[in-house]
Motif scaffolding. Structure first.
Motif, PDB file in Angstrom:
ATOM      1  N   PHE A 119       0.874  -1.314  -0.016  1.00 43.42           N
ATOM      2  CA  PHE A 119      -0.040  -0.160  -0.200  1.00 43.42           C
ATOM      3  C   PHE A 119       0.463   1.135   0.308  1.00 43.42           C
ATOM      4  N   ASP A 120       2.376   1.239   0.433  1.00 48.43           N
ATOM      5  CA  ASP A 120       2.952   2.369   0.422  1.00 48.43           C
ATOM      6  C   ASP A 120       3.176   2.540  -1.190  1.00 48.43           C
ATOM      7  N   GLU A 121       4.359   3.523  -1.544  1.00 42.78           N
ATOM      8  CA  GLU A 121       4.832   3.831  -2.662  1.00 42.78           C
ATOM      9  C   GLU A 121       6.425   3.784  -2.508  1.00 42.78           C
ATOM     10  N   PRO A 122       6.838   3.284  -3.044  1.00 40.33           N
ATOM     11  CA  PRO A 122       8.039   2.768  -3.518  1.00 40.33           C
ATOM     12  C   PRO A 122       9.061   3.819  -3.213  1.00 40.33           C
ATOM     13  N   THR A 123      10.011   3.420  -2.265  1.00 40.36           N
ATOM     14  CA  THR A 123      10.673   4.925  -2.152  1.00 40.36           C
ATOM     15  C   THR A 123      12.079   4.420  -2.807  1.00 40.36           C
ATOM     16  N   ASP A 124      12.095   3.418  -4.065  1.00 43.71           N
ATOM     17  CA  ASP A 124      13.182   2.741  -4.798  1.00 43.71           C
ATOM     18  C   ASP A 124      12.716   2.041  -5.370  1.00 43.71           C
ATOM     19  N   SER A 125      13.651   2.784  -6.927  1.00 46.81           N
ATOM     20  CA  SER A 125      13.295   1.859  -8.461  1.00 46.81           C
ATOM     21  C   SER A 125      13.997   1.170  -8.709  1.00 46.81           C
ATOM     22  N   THR A 126      14.850   1.156  -8.291  1.00 41.64           N
ATOM     23  CA  THR A 126      15.683   0.481  -9.019  1.00 41.64           C
ATOM     24  C   THR A 126      15.618  -1.279  -9.270  1.00 41.64           C
ATOM     25  N   PRO A 127      15.771  -1.827 -10.522  1.00 41.70           N
ATOM     26  CA  PRO A 127      15.029  -2.967 -10.495  1.00 41.70           C
ATOM     27  C   PRO A 127      15.765  -3.927  -9.657  1.00 41.70           C
TER      28      PRO A 127
END
Length: 494
Positions: A444-452
């Motif tokens: 439910f939270d937004e990601p703080t890291d978008s690293t694959p």
């Protein structure tokens, strides 16, 4: 000593020879060929698994080395799961250790070799039938783990954790050794079966035995991480490299459980009234402090450390439910429930730390709760797997953790201690909060890291099987429960 008597030792002898050979082979390998050490280590575990499975399938109890070593159904079943735990750890840890230089330069393949030597110590602990052989097994395991915690010598956190673990571990070993010396002084023997006969004879002053028993229980409580001997667990779990944390928090718990059975049940069952009261205090304190303190943690490794303390409280509940007064008929069911719980915990915690290593990468540990935010948006399957691990630790059906908690609570309820059962359920409900908090963050939270997220294929496969097994065996726990009950019953009958 004839060849027949050596058959129960084939797994231990092979592991010793193989670990020594791997150490020598690794010396001549270049950095790019370090995978050979990894493959040889896994093959070693497979061969050891074959030897132990053959002994387990035979279902017999064999003593050797002047009764210092025993091969029985309980020891062989626990060894099989110990191999699985260490094998999963090596698979989960390979990329993590490579990224942190733990498999390169002067360190080489020491990570694998030390893991195998710690496993050898655990195997000796599991099959020890003498105060001396059990202590030697504990020291072999502990010395290898001390070195593993300090493997990253340039890391201040790891060095600090190693110092704490070594100093407190030495103190715990002192407790155990002093307790064993008191038992030996009172009974005049190191053989556990003879200790049991001496304790039941009524000719020994109970004060001396109780005095020794207090130190024994204190040493065992340290190895389990039970309150109030838990002070090392959160700091060492957090400070150690995650791969080493899993080696600390996984298979050694199975070995320590086996030592509890050997010392307290097989050796000192006539004193069950005394040590059950001690375990009752340890269990209640562990459930309370473990669950309540875990809520305040923001570091997931510290959270899982306090979770371990609480989970060990459940194992102790199973151990203290075996004897009611002088009635021992419920002992096999209670001890097998504790054994089932210990196996479940190890399999679940392996997957949990495996997921932490999935999110970690070079220069980034992923050991904060915030690192799991929005994992479902980065990779839905890994979010599902981590959710399974958290639900299992919390005891949510149909995960395996629910079946484990139910079996232990049923054993405690069978002793008539309704208040203790209610207390355990209440603390489990409190504990569910911090597990479900991780699930909430992932979905439910937004990601703080978008690293694959990219991990090796073998790790992906084993981690997926690990998670699915918790669901499948959780829905069909009968075979594993029956195996634990059968192994414990046969072992206690001999």
């Amino acid at each position: 000593m004839n060849t027949t008597n050596m058959i129960p030792l084939y797994a231990e002898v092979f592991l010793l020879v193989a670990a020594s050979a791997i150490l020598l082979i690794d010396m001549f390998l270049s950095e790019g060929k370090r995978s050979i050490t990894y493959v040889l280590s896994l093959l070693t575990l497979l061969v050891c698994g074959y030897f132990s499975y053959v002994d387990y399938a035979a279902g017999t109890t064999v003593y050797t080395f002047n009764n210092m070593f025993v091969s029985d159904p309980m020891s062989n079943l626990l060894k099989l799961f110990t191999y699985v735990s260490v094998g999963m750890t090596l698979i989960y840890a390979r990329q993590y250790a490579t990224d942190r230089g733990m498999l390169s330069g002067n360190l080489g393949g020491e990570f694998y070799v030390l893991a195998l030597f710690s496993l050898l110590g655990q195997m000796v602990m599991i099959s020890g039938n003498s105060l001396l052989s059990i202590y030697l097994g504990i020291e072999l395991m502990s010395l290898a783990l001390y070195a593993l915690v300090a493997l990253r010598r340039d890391n201040a956190q790891a060095t600090e954790a190693a110092m704490k673990y070594f100093i407190l571990g030495a103190m715990a070993s002192g407790f155990l050794l002093y307790g064993m010396s008191m038992i030996y002084g009172a009974t005049g023997t190191l053989d556990l079966s003879k200790v049991a006969l001496a304790a039941a004879s009524g000719t020994i002053k109970p004060t001396i035995l109780v005095f020794g028993l207090v130190f024994l229980v204190a040493g065992l409580a340290f190895k389990l991480g039970a309150v109030p001997f838990h002070m090392w667990v959160p700091d060492v779990y957090q400070g150690s490299p995650t791969a080493v944390t899993l080696l600390l928090g996984g298979a050694p718990k199975l070995a320590t459980f086996a030592v509890c059975i050997r010392l307290l049940v097989e050796g000192l069952l006539p004193m069950a009234v005394d040590w059950q009261q001690m375990l009752l205090v340890l269990a209640v304190l562990s459930l309370a402090i473990g669950n309540l303190t875990a809520i305040a943690q923001s570091n997931i490794k510290r959270m899982l450390a306090y979770s371990t303390i609480a989970q060990m409280g459940f194992v102790l509940l199973g151990l203290l439910a075996g004897v009611v007064g002088t009635n021992r008929t419920g002992a096999p069911a209670a001890y097998s429930a504790a054994m089932f719980y210990a196996i479940t915990y190890v399999m679940t915690t392996a997957g949990s730390f495996g997921m932490i290593m999935v999110l970690a990468r070079a220069g980034f540990e992923a050991d904060e709760l915030a690192d799991f935010k929005g994992l479902s948006k980065r990779n839905g399957w890994y979010a599902v797997l981590m959710s399974i691990m958290m639900f299992s630790l919390a005891g949510v059906p149909p995960m395996l953790g629910f079946a484990a908690k139910f079996s232990v609570l049923a054993a405690v309820l069978g002793t008539g201690q309704i208040w203790l059962t209610v207390l355990a359920v209440m603390f489990s409900l409190i504990g569910a909060f911090y597990y479900l908090r991780v699930v909430k963050m992932m979905w439910f939270d937004e990601p703080t890291d978008s690293t694959p997220l990219s991990i090796p294929g073998d790790m992906n496969l084993v981690l997926s099987l690990n998670g699915l097994a918790l669901v499948v065996v959780g829905m069909l726990p009968g075979p594993l429960l029956a195996s634990c009950l059968s192994a414990m019953t046969k072992t206690l009958n001999t």
